[in-house]
Write an enzyme that holds these catalytic residues in place. Structure first.
Site, PDB file in Angstrom:
ATOM      1  CG  HIS A  53      -0.215  -0.123   2.525  1.00 17.50           C
ATOM      2  ND1 HIS A  53       0.334  -1.314   2.958  1.00 17.50           N
ATOM      3  CD2 HIS A  53       0.062   0.771   3.478  1.00 17.50           C
ATOM      4  CE1 HIS A  53       0.904  -1.134   4.134  1.00 17.50           C
ATOM      5  NE2 HIS A  53       0.761   0.135   4.473  1.00 17.50           N
ATOM      6  CG  ASP A  66       1.231  -2.607   7.043  1.00 21.51           C
ATOM      7  OD1 ASP A  66       2.142  -1.767   7.001  1.00 21.51           O
ATOM      8  OD2 ASP A  66       0.027  -2.304   7.095  1.00 21.51           O
ATOM      9  CG  HIS A 107       2.792   1.002  13.066  1.00 19.36           C
ATOM     10  ND1 HIS A 107       2.003   2.061  13.449  1.00 19.36           N
ATOM     11  CD2 HIS A 107       2.413   0.695  11.801  1.00 19.36           C
ATOM     12  CE1 HIS A 107       1.179   2.385  12.468  1.00 19.36           C
ATOM     13  NE2 HIS A 107       1.418   1.582  11.441  1.00 19.36           N
ATOM     14  CG  HIS A 142       1.524  -3.678  11.451  1.00 22.00           C
ATOM     15  ND1 HIS A 142       0.522  -3.137  12.232  1.00 22.00           N
ATOM     16  CD2 HIS A 142       1.728  -2.794  10.446  1.00 22.00           C
ATOM     17  CE1 HIS A 142       0.139  -1.981  11.718  1.00 22.00           C
ATOM     18  NE2 HIS A 142       0.862  -1.736  10.634  1.00 22.00           N
ATOM     19  CG  HIS A 144       3.916   1.548   7.449  1.00 21.01           C
ATOM     20  ND1 HIS A 144       2.776   1.411   6.699  1.00 21.01           N
ATOM     21  CD2 HIS A 144       4.603   2.592   6.906  1.00 21.01           C
ATOM     22  CE1 HIS A 144       2.771   2.340   5.738  1.00 21.01           C
ATOM     23  NE2 HIS A 144       3.878   3.059   5.842  1.00 21.01           N
TER      24      HIS A 144
END
Length: 197
Positions: A53, A66, A107, A142, A144
């Site tokens: 993405h 991710d 993250h 997760h 990114h």
């Protein structure tokens, strides 16, 4: 491993943080061919990927993917120099690599590196998490993982080979495939796969 679902909403604040990188000096004036990157975690374990993405999850270059590795440990994809990106909610990690390339790790919780530190490929950076130092949203721990050139230009994940896996973006955000080059096993993303070498 529990199936982790990453919320498929835009992460506009991450895009804002990334745009801040555009003002950073280029690692080198010219960009070398795409480097040989490892996956940002130890091979041999079960991994969930929410798919390929853009940084904001809605528009722009699909330069992010991710990953949720079973051991929750995030590692450097290639040797380089760590830069902690500071936001109101805390820090997140980027690494400048030789040849004018940069990888990002958003993250993370329990960041285990310092600004300006040189790391080797596979060095522990921290743990997967739901940290939102620059805002955005996250459900399910997760990382990114993002690709840029040193000048801050987003680099598409589509068509890249990382850690022996060839990634192809889907037409929609958070989709795509991961093909293991050694045996041509294809995993539809989002999905689980064993991160074999």
């Amino acid at each position: 491993m529990t199936i982790l679902h990453v919320r498929r909403t835009a992460v506009a604040a991450v895009l804002t943080a990334v745009l801040g990188l555009l003002g950073a000096p280029a690692a080198t004036a010219d960009v070398a061919p795409f480097p040989t990157l490892a996956l940002p975690f130890k091979a041999g374990q079960q991994v969930y990927s929410a798919g390929i993405h853009s940084d904001d999850g809605g528009t722009g270059v699909k330069n992010a993917i991710d990953f949720s590795p079973a051991d929750r440990t995030v590692r450097a994809a290639l040797a380089g120099t760590v830069h902690l990106q500071h936001c109101a909610g805390g820090d997140w990690v980027t690494i400048d690599h030789a040849g004018g390339w940069r990888t990002g790790y958003y993250h993370l919780e329990g960041i285990d590196v310092t600004d300006g530190e040189h790391v080797e490929a596979g060095a522990v950076l921290g743990s997967t998490g739901n940290a939102l130092p620059c805002g955005g949203s996250s459900t399910g721990a997760h990382v990114h993982f993002t690709l840029w050139t040193g000048s801050g230009a987003a680099e598409p994940v589509d068509g890249k080979t990382i850690g022996g896996w060839h990634f192809t973006a889907g037409t929609e955000q958070y989709t795509g495939t991961a093909t293991h080059l050694a045996d041509n096993a294809v995993t539809q993303l989002p999905g689980h796969f064993r991160a074999k070498l």
